[in-house]
Design a protein around this motif. Structure first.
Motif, PDB file in Angstrom:
ATOM      1  N   MET A  26       0.679  -1.259   0.077  1.00 42.59           N
ATOM      2  CA  MET A  26       0.078   0.042  -0.059  1.00 42.59           C
ATOM      3  C   MET A  26       0.748   1.366   0.060  1.00 42.59           C
ATOM      4  O   MET A  26       0.694   2.161  -0.548  1.00 42.59           O
ATOM      5  CB  MET A  26      -0.863  -0.043   1.092  1.00 42.59           C
ATOM      6  N   GLN A  27       1.810   1.322   0.872  1.00 48.40           N
ATOM      7  CA  GLN A  27       2.995   2.286   0.793  1.00 48.40           C
ATOM      8  C   GLN A  27       3.306   2.651  -0.624  1.00 48.40           C
ATOM      9  O   GLN A  27       3.233   3.674  -1.029  1.00 48.40           O
ATOM     10  CB  GLN A  27       4.080   2.226   1.691  1.00 48.40           C
ATOM     11  N   LYS A  28       3.759   1.643  -1.413  1.00 53.25           N
ATOM     12  CA  LYS A  28       4.231   1.616  -2.826  1.00 53.25           C
ATOM     13  C   LYS A  28       3.148   2.315  -3.889  1.00 53.25           C
ATOM     14  O   LYS A  28       3.529   3.080  -4.699  1.00 53.25           O
ATOM     15  CB  LYS A  28       4.599   0.511  -3.378  1.00 53.25           C
ATOM     16  N   GLU A  29       2.042   1.770  -3.480  1.00 64.22           N
ATOM     17  CA  GLU A  29       0.899   2.374  -4.094  1.00 64.22           C
ATOM     18  C   GLU A  29       0.444   3.920  -4.112  1.00 64.22           C
ATOM     19  O   GLU A  29       0.285   4.751  -4.911  1.00 64.22           O
ATOM     20  CB  GLU A  29      -0.683   1.630  -4.089  1.00 64.22           C
ATOM     21  N   VAL A  30       0.617   4.479  -2.667  1.00 63.29           N
ATOM     22  CA  VAL A  30       0.475   5.751  -2.632  1.00 63.29           C
ATOM     23  C   VAL A  30       1.746   6.656  -3.042  1.00 63.29           C
ATOM     24  O   VAL A  30       1.316   7.588  -3.662  1.00 63.29           O
ATOM     25  CB  VAL A  30       0.535   5.757  -0.895  1.00 63.29           C
ATOM     26  N   LEU A  75       3.014   5.859  -5.825  1.00 65.84           N
ATOM     27  CA  LEU A  75       2.778   5.815  -7.263  1.00 65.84           C
ATOM     28  C   LEU A  75       1.755   6.702  -7.451  1.00 65.84           C
ATOM     29  O   LEU A  75       1.344   6.818  -8.734  1.00 65.84           O
ATOM     30  CB  LEU A  75       3.032   4.415  -7.719  1.00 65.84           C
ATOM     31  N   GLU A  76       1.018   7.334  -6.701  1.00 67.58           N
ATOM     32  CA  GLU A  76      -0.085   8.125  -6.621  1.00 67.58           C
ATOM     33  C   GLU A  76      -1.384   7.270  -7.244  1.00 67.58           C
ATOM     34  O   GLU A  76      -2.119   7.787  -8.164  1.00 67.58           O
ATOM     35  CB  GLU A  76       0.325   9.355  -7.623  1.00 67.58           C
ATOM     36  N   ASN A  77      -1.539   5.970  -6.910  1.00 74.51           N
ATOM     37  CA  ASN A  77      -2.693   5.302  -7.197  1.00 74.51           C
ATOM     38  C   ASN A  77      -3.740   5.859  -6.565  1.00 74.51           C
ATOM     39  O   ASN A  77      -3.935   6.110  -5.407  1.00 74.51           O
ATOM     40  CB  ASN A  77      -2.446   4.196  -6.800  1.00 74.51           C
ATOM     41  N   PRO A  78      -4.670   6.307  -7.426  1.00 75.42           N
ATOM     42  CA  PRO A  78      -6.170   6.879  -6.785  1.00 75.42           C
ATOM     43  C   PRO A  78      -7.040   6.072  -6.113  1.00 75.42           C
ATOM     44  O   PRO A  78      -7.993   6.169  -5.218  1.00 75.42           O
ATOM     45  CB  PRO A  78      -6.735   7.467  -7.927  1.00 75.42           C
ATOM     46  N   ALA A  79      -6.605   4.433  -6.311  1.00 73.15           N
ATOM     47  CA  ALA A  79      -7.237   3.569  -5.568  1.00 73.15           C
ATOM     48  C   ALA A  79      -7.099   3.318  -4.221  1.00 73.15           C
ATOM     49  O   ALA A  79      -7.946   2.868  -3.311  1.00 73.15           O
ATOM     50  CB  ALA A  79      -7.623   2.544  -6.480  1.00 73.15           C
ATOM     51  N   VAL A  80      -5.878   3.888  -3.943  1.00 72.98           N
ATOM     52  CA  VAL A  80      -5.447   3.644  -2.395  1.00 72.98           C
ATOM     53  C   VAL A  80      -5.216   4.942  -1.680  1.00 72.98           C
ATOM     54  O   VAL A  80      -4.639   5.769  -2.340  1.00 72.98           O
ATOM     55  CB  VAL A  80      -3.892   2.864  -2.599  1.00 72.98           C
ATOM     56  N   SER A  81      -6.116   4.930  -0.600  1.00 73.61           N
ATOM     57  CA  SER A  81      -6.065   6.093   0.153  1.00 73.61           C
ATOM     58  C   SER A  81      -4.982   6.300   1.105  1.00 73.61           C
ATOM     59  O   SER A  81      -4.502   5.062   1.547  1.00 73.61           O
ATOM     60  CB  SER A  81      -7.454   6.620   0.935  1.00 73.61           C
ATOM     61  N   LEU A  82      -4.474   7.633   1.608  1.00 65.73           N
ATOM     62  CA  LEU A  82      -3.424   7.733   2.510  1.00 65.73           C
ATOM     63  C   LEU A  82      -3.889   7.056   3.988  1.00 65.73           C
ATOM     64  O   LEU A  82      -3.094   6.593   4.493  1.00 65.73           O
ATOM     65  CB  LEU A  82      -2.975   9.013   2.485  1.00 65.73           C
ATOM     66  N   GLU A  83      -5.246   7.308   4.299  1.00 66.66           N
ATOM     67  CA  GLU A  83      -5.689   6.903   5.555  1.00 66.66           C
ATOM     68  C   GLU A  83      -5.734   5.429   5.580  1.00 66.66           C
ATOM     69  O   GLU A  83      -5.323   4.868   6.610  1.00 66.66           O
ATOM     70  CB  GLU A  83      -7.058   7.434   5.836  1.00 66.66           C
ATOM     71  N   GLU A  84      -6.146   4.580   4.621  1.00 67.84           N
ATOM     72  CA  GLU A  84      -5.937   3.097   4.549  1.00 67.84           C
ATOM     73  C   GLU A  84      -4.465   2.890   4.741  1.00 67.84           C
ATOM     74  O   GLU A  84      -4.214   1.890   5.522  1.00 67.84           O
ATOM     75  CB  GLU A  84      -6.664   2.593   3.287  1.00 67.84           C
TER      76      GLU A  84
END
Length: 106
Positions: free
Chosen positions: A57-61, A63-72
């Protein structure tokens, strides 16, 4: 009056019988995969999975993936950290118990 001890009721064999009676349920649980080692292994696998999920999830954030939120992502990181700290405490307790047992006088 007969004061001889029967070999079946001697303290040594009685202790061995008691020990086998006490360890039989533990051996059965271990054979079925429900023992302490199985539970510890399951807990460590769960902690490892939480850490892997958190890093993904950190990597996805990043990479600015819109499906993964910073809160999650932050919640997943905290769950992984709490799980790791708990497993570290268990390890420390096991090492301390082992040290105490090895230091006992026989």
């Amino acid at each position: 009056m007969d004061l001889r001890l029967n070999s079946a009721t001697s303290p040594v064999s009685a202790g061995a019988d008691l020990a086998s009676k006490l360890t039989r349920p533990l051996q059965k649980a271990e054979a079925q995969g429900h023992g302490f080692s199985a539970e510890l292994e399951s807990a460590l696998r769960s902690v490892s999975a939480a850490q892997n999920h958190s890093s993904h999830m950190q990597k996805e954030v990043q990479l600015e993936n819109p499906a993964v939120s910073l809160e999650e992502t932050m919640v997943a990181m905290q769950k992984a950290q709490i799980g790791f700290q708990a497993s570290l405490h268990v390890r420390n307790r096991l090492v301390q118990a082992y040290s105490d047992i090895m230091g006992m006088q026989v």
